[in-house]
Design a protein around this motif. Sequence first.
Motif, short mmCIF file in Angstrom:
data_model
loop_
_atom_site.label_atom_id
_atom_site.label_comp_id
_atom_site.label_asym_id
_atom_site.label_seq_id
_atom_site.Cartn_x
_atom_site.Cartn_y
_atom_site.Cartn_z
N SER A 34 0.86 -1.25 0.01
CA SER A 34 0.03 0.10 0.22
C SER A 34 0.85 1.34 0.11
CB SER A 34 -0.87 -0.15 1.33
OG SER A 34 -1.80 -1.19 1.20
N ALA A 35 1.82 1.22 0.88
CA ALA A 35 2.94 2.57 0.94
C ALA A 35 3.60 2.54 -0.59
CB ALA A 35 4.08 2.26 2.00
N LEU A 36 3.81 1.72 -1.31
CA LEU A 36 4.48 1.68 -2.37
C LEU A 36 3.65 2.22 -3.63
CD1 LEU A 36 6.67 -1.65 -2.81
CD2 LEU A 36 7.39 0.80 -2.37
N MET A 37 2.49 1.91 -3.46
CA MET A 37 1.33 2.23 -4.51
C MET A 37 1.22 3.67 -4.09
SD MET A 37 -1.29 -1.08 -4.19
CE MET A 37 -2.71 0.15 -5.02
N ALA A 38 0.97 4.24 -2.88
CA ALA A 38 0.89 5.64 -2.74
C ALA A 38 1.86 6.47 -2.94
CB ALA A 38 0.56 5.64 -1.28
N LEU A 39 3.19 5.91 -2.89
CA LEU A 39 4.19 6.57 -3.20
C LEU A 39 4.49 6.93 -4.96
CD1 LEU A 39 7.10 7.90 -2.71
CD2 LEU A 39 8.13 5.54 -2.76
N VAL A 40 4.13 5.69 -5.71
CA VAL A 40 4.00 5.79 -7.13
C VAL A 40 2.96 6.47 -7.64
CG1 VAL A 40 3.93 4.36 -9.27
CG2 VAL A 40 5.19 3.45 -7.21
N LEU A 41 1.91 6.57 -7.15
CA LEU A 41 0.83 7.50 -7.55
C LEU A 41 1.00 8.85 -7.09
CD1 LEU A 41 -2.35 4.93 -7.04
CD2 LEU A 41 -1.28 5.45 -9.17
N LEU A 42 0.94 9.19 -6.17
CA LEU A 42 1.29 10.65 -5.56
C LEU A 42 2.39 11.18 -6.30
CD1 LEU A 42 -0.34 10.12 -2.05
CD2 LEU A 42 -1.40 11.12 -4.17
N GLY A 65 5.24 9.66 -8.03
CA GLY A 65 5.40 9.61 -9.31
C GLY A 65 4.40 10.68 -10.23
N GLY A 66 3.25 10.71 -10.12
CA GLY A 66 2.22 11.62 -10.61
C GLY A 66 2.94 13.03 -10.63
N PHE A 67 3.14 13.49 -9.48
CA PHE A 67 3.79 14.88 -9.28
C PHE A 67 5.13 15.05 -10.29
CE2 PHE A 67 6.40 18.12 -7.12
CZ PHE A 67 5.66 19.17 -7.08
N GLY A 68 5.99 14.16 -9.99
CA GLY A 68 7.43 14.37 -10.74
C GLY A 68 7.19 14.29 -12.14
N LEU A 69 6.12 13.41 -12.77
CA LEU A 69 5.98 13.31 -14.13
C LEU A 69 5.28 14.57 -14.78
CD1 LEU A 69 6.03 11.30 -16.56
CD2 LEU A 69 3.73 10.73 -16.12
N TYR A 70 4.63 15.23 -14.07
CA TYR A 70 3.98 16.39 -14.42
C TYR A 70 4.87 17.46 -14.34
CZ TYR A 70 0.83 20.41 -15.18
OH TYR A 70 0.48 21.51 -15.30
N THR A 71 5.93 17.76 -13.12
CA THR A 71 6.75 18.71 -13.24
C THR A 71 7.76 18.66 -14.38
OG1 THR A 71 6.74 18.58 -10.84
CG2 THR A 71 8.71 19.40 -11.78
N TRP A 72 7.88 17.16 -14.86
CA TRP A 72 9.12 17.11 -16.11
C TRP A 72 8.32 17.26 -17.38
CZ3 TRP A 72 9.97 11.73 -18.44
CH2 TRP A 72 10.83 11.70 -19.38
N LEU A 73 7.15 16.90 -17.40
CA LEU A 73 6.49 17.04 -18.98
C LEU A 73 5.28 18.24 -19.11
CD1 LEU A 73 5.49 13.44 -19.58
CD2 LEU A 73 7.29 14.78 -20.49
N GLY A 74 4.82 18.50 -17.94
CA GLY A 74 3.95 19.66 -17.84
C GLY A 74 4.42 21.04 -17.60
N ALA A 75 3.38 22.00 -17.12
CA ALA A 75 3.76 23.27 -16.97
C ALA A 75 3.48 23.92 -15.77
CB ALA A 75 3.45 24.06 -18.22
N PRO A 76 4.01 23.55 -14.67
CA PRO A 76 3.64 24.05 -13.26
C PRO A 76 3.62 25.43 -13.33
CG PRO A 76 5.36 22.26 -13.01
CD PRO A 76 5.23 22.60 -14.79
#
Length: 410
Positions: free
Chosen positions: A97-105, A107-118
Motif C-alpha cells: 500500500s505504501a509503495l502504491m501511494a508513493l508511485v501514484l502521488l 510519481g504523478g507529481f514528478g511526471l507532471y513537473t517534467w512534462l507539464g507546465a507547473p
Amino acid sequence: MTFWIVTSLATLALTASLVMAVLRGRRETGPAEAFDLQVYRDQLSEIERDAASGKIPAEEAERLKVEISRRILSADAKLRAGAETGGQPRAAAVVMSALMALVLLGGGFGLYTWLGAPGYPDLPLQARKDAAEEARKSRPSQADAEARVPAQANPEVPAEYMDLVTKLREAVANRPDDLQGHVLLARSEAAIGNYKASYQAQARIVQLKGEDATAKDYADLADMMILAAGGFVSPEAQKVIEKTLSIDPRNEVARFYGGLMMAQTGRPDIGFRMWDELLRNSAPDAPWVQPIRQQIEEMAFRAGVSDYQLPAQTPPMLRGPSSDDVAAAAELTGEERMDMIRGMVGQLSERLATEGGTPQEWSRLISSLTVLGNMEQATEIWVEAQTVFANEPEALATIRSAAQNAGVAD
C-alpha cells in the motif's frame, strides 16, 4: 490552482481506493490455514477408522490423535488471526500500500513537473481567443515594427543604376502628381531593397488613382509595408489587406498575408485554414507557395492538426510560345516579328513581377532583354532578382550566370 485541486483530489481518491482494496483483499481460495485445518480433520477421521479396524494399535492411535489435535488447534488459531487481514500477510499488505501511494502521488507529481507546465495558468478556449484579439489590438505599429528591423546590406547595384534611381527620386519629388513616375519609383526602390521608400511611393499611387485603385495596387502596398517591417503585419498593413480583399476576395497576396497575420496574433487555426486553401489552389510557381510549404506544417501543429500532409507539388514548367505563335511568326515581316517578341518579353516581365517564376524564367527574361538591346531594364531585373532570391543561393547562381553572360553583372 483549480487544476492542482482537481488532480490532487482525484489522485488521492484513486490511491485510497487501491490501498483499501489491498488491505482488505481476500484470496479466492481462502486462507492457507483453512486448507490445513481440513487436511488435519481428514487425517483424524482416517486414524479413527484405522484404530477401529485394528490396523494400528490403540496406544499409537491415541498418540496420533493428540498430535493432530494439537495441529488443528494451532491452525484454527492462525485462521482466526488471519480473518482480520483477509488471509494475506499484514506486513506485506502495508508495504504494498505504501509503495502504491508513493508511485501514484510522488510519481504523478514528478511526471507532471517534467512534462507539464507547473504554475502555468488555465487557458480555456475563450480565454485564448480573447488573448489573440488583445494581441491584434496591442501589436506594434508600422513605424515601431520598422524601427526594430536591423539594417541589411543592399544587393549588388551597379553605379549606373543607382544614378538612374537618384535622378528618378528627384524627378518624382519635383512632380508629386506624376503617376507613372511613382510607379517606376516604387518598383525601383523595391528592387534595391528600400521597401519603406517603395511603399511610400505605392501609397502615393493609390492616392493618385483614388477610386480607380485596383486590388493589385493595394496588395502591392501591403506587400512593401510588410517587407519593410521585416515580415511583421502591422495594424496599418492589416487595413490595407482588408481593403484589398474588399475589392477582390480571392487576391492571393492578401490571403497569404492575412494568414500570416493570424499566425502572428495567436490564431494559427484560422491562419492554417487560409494557407491550406491558398496552397491547394495556387500555381506551383506562385511566389507564396514555397514560403507556405516551409511553414504550414508547424502552423498545422499549432492549430491542433496532427495528421496534416503537404499536397503533392507539381514542378513548374517554363512557359514559351505555343505552336500557333510559331506559325503566326513565320508569316510576319522582320519588324512585325520583333514587335511580337517584344510583346512576349513584356508579358513574361509582367508575369514575373506579379506572380513570380522560376530562376530559369528570370534568366530567360534577362537574356531576352539584352538581345532586344534593353540593357537598362535587364539590369533592373537582375537587381530585383537578387532581392527575390536572396535566401536561395542555388537559384540566384543560375540567374547570376545569365546576368554575367548578358553583361549586366560582374
